[in-house]
Design an enzyme around this catalytic site. Structure first.
Site, PDB file in Angstrom:
ATOM      1  N   PRO A  89       0.820  -1.220   0.000  1.00 22.58           N
ATOM      2  CA  PRO A  89       0.000   0.000   0.000  1.00 22.58           C
ATOM      3  C   PRO A  89       0.850   1.265   0.000  1.00 22.58           C
ATOM      4  O   PRO A  89       0.391   2.322  -0.381  1.00 22.58           O
ATOM      5  CB  PRO A  89      -0.799  -0.106   1.309  1.00 22.58           C
ATOM      6  CG  PRO A  89      -0.756  -1.535   1.693  1.00 22.58           C
ATOM      7  CD  PRO A  89       0.554  -2.057   1.192  1.00 22.58           C
ATOM      8  N   GLU A 116       2.915  -8.590   8.687  1.00 19.19           N
ATOM      9  CA  GLU A 116       2.894  -7.118   8.756  1.00 19.19           C
ATOM     10  C   GLU A 116       3.790  -6.502   7.696  1.00 19.19           C
ATOM     11  O   GLU A 116       3.842  -5.290   7.546  1.00 19.19           O
ATOM     12  CB  GLU A 116       3.383  -6.666  10.139  1.00 19.19           C
ATOM     13  CG  GLU A 116       2.498  -7.124  11.281  1.00 19.19           C
ATOM     14  CD  GLU A 116       1.032  -6.796  11.030  1.00 19.19           C
ATOM     15  OE1 GLU A 116       0.206  -7.729  11.065  1.00 19.19           O
ATOM     16  OE2 GLU A 116       0.727  -5.622  10.774  1.00 19.19           O
ATOM     17  N   ARG A 154      -2.062  -9.206 -20.783  1.00 17.09           N
ATOM     18  CA  ARG A 154      -2.995  -8.879 -21.869  1.00 17.09           C
ATOM     19  C   ARG A 154      -2.397  -7.839 -22.813  1.00 17.09           C
ATOM     20  O   ARG A 154      -2.893  -7.657 -23.915  1.00 17.09           O
ATOM     21  CB  ARG A 154      -4.317  -8.399 -21.319  1.00 17.09           C
ATOM     22  CG  ARG A 154      -4.256  -7.113 -20.514  1.00 17.09           C
ATOM     23  CD  ARG A 154      -5.590  -6.802 -19.865  1.00 17.09           C
ATOM     24  NE  ARG A 154      -6.624  -6.589 -20.844  1.00 17.09           N
ATOM     25  CZ  ARG A 154      -6.767  -5.470 -21.550  1.00 17.09           C
ATOM     26  NH1 ARG A 154      -5.924  -4.471 -21.375  1.00 17.09           N
ATOM     27  NH2 ARG A 154      -7.738  -5.350 -22.415  1.00 17.09           N
ATOM     28  N   ASP A 169      -8.968  -0.026 -24.893  1.00 16.35           N
ATOM     29  CA  ASP A 169      -9.108  -0.265 -23.453  1.00 16.35           C
ATOM     30  C   ASP A 169      -9.725   0.911 -22.730  1.00 16.35           C
ATOM     31  O   ASP A 169      -9.531   2.049 -23.118  1.00 16.35           O
ATOM     32  CB  ASP A 169      -7.712  -0.466 -22.857  1.00 16.35           C
ATOM     33  CG  ASP A 169      -7.414  -1.934 -22.694  1.00 16.35           C
ATOM     34  OD1 ASP A 169      -8.312  -2.734 -22.988  1.00 16.35           O
ATOM     35  OD2 ASP A 169      -6.300  -2.262 -22.289  1.00 16.35           O
TER      36      ASP A 169
END
Ligand SMILES: NC(=O)c1ccc(NC2CCCC2)nc1
Length: 246
Positions: A89, A116, A154, A169
């Site tokens: 994150p 963690e 892809r 896209d």
């Protein structure tokens, strides 16, 4: 493209990439995926890969040495140099532009944490880039790695048939995708817009661009600021907005 994934759950990644476009990219030799489990490089009877955090607090932290050995093993498996990307994150957001940049590389090593997280010294010594798939916390980096694998697979030349082309896209050119319709023309849920039945490709392209721009304005105005709009785009957007002015 070769992707090596450092993970305690190699089967997880293999399964995620085994279906659909990613599976086909593998079969076509467009993408090779290799899992490396730090536990295979862990020492001692219990083959520990994690330990308690210094400074106290909940949870466990992944040890440096098993991860470092797994990364070195991945590097040594192919002469092509590779950057190490840690999924976290705390990373830079994954965007379609970033996916295209990664898809152009010959190799990438994806590092997946659990618990963690991993000892900061390993990040400083071995990680070239940190990437996040969104502002939320997962129990492991594997799902984020699987998202990266899908997004770059892809984009490999030959992965998508023309019918599936990545050119149109969503986010291509930095705007959202237009609506899509297929048969039947008439359905209790509504009718397909006439322009799409007209066979007039210029009108269809214009309608699709207008819908993409309009939806981006409505749902993701932040993207609109970034997108390089032409004069024609601004005209289409004005037409779209006019619908709501009435
Ligand atoms: N948003 C993300 O891309 C993301 C990546 C990894 C993660 N969890 C991992 C990170 C270290 C231990 C678990 N959570 C979220």
């Amino acid at each position: 493209m070769r992707i090596d994934v450092i993970t305690l759950f190699p089967d997880f990644i293999a399964q995620c990439a085994a279906f659909g476009v990613t599976g086909r990219a593998g079969e076509r030799g467009l993408l090779s995926l290799h899992g490396w489990n730090p536990r295979d490089y862990a020492e001692g009877n219990y083959r520990r890969v994690d330990e308690r955090p210094f400074g106290g607090g909940p949870g466990m932290v992944m040890l440096i040495d098993p991860l470092r050995a797994a990364i070195e093993a991945a590097r040594a498996a192919d002469p092509v140099p590779a950057k190490v990307i840690y999924l976290t994150p705390q990373g830079a957001p994954l965007t379609q532009a970033k996916a295209r940049e990664l898809a152009a590389r010959e190799r990438v090593i994806l590092l997946c944490g659990r618990y963690e997280g991993i000892d900061e010294r390993l990040i400083e010594a071995e990680v070239d880039e940190e990437l996040s798939i969104g502002d939320y916390v997962l129990s492991g980096g594997e799902l984020a790695a699987a998202v990266v694998v899908d997004a770059v697979a892809r984009l490999q030349e030959g992965a998508l048939s023309d019918a599936e082309s990545a050119e149109q896209d969503s986010f291509e050119g930095g705007v959202l995708d237009c609506p899509h319709y297929t048969r039947p023309v008439e359905h209790e849920l509504g009718r397909v817009p006439d322009v799409l039945l007209s066979g007039n490709h210029a009108d269809i392209a214009r309608w699709r661009r207008k819908e993409s721009l309009g939806r981006t304005w409505q749902r993701r105005p932040d993207l609109l600021d970034e997108a390089a709009l032409t004069q024609a785009d601004h005209k289409l957007l004005d037409e779209y907005r006019a619908r709501f002015a009435e």
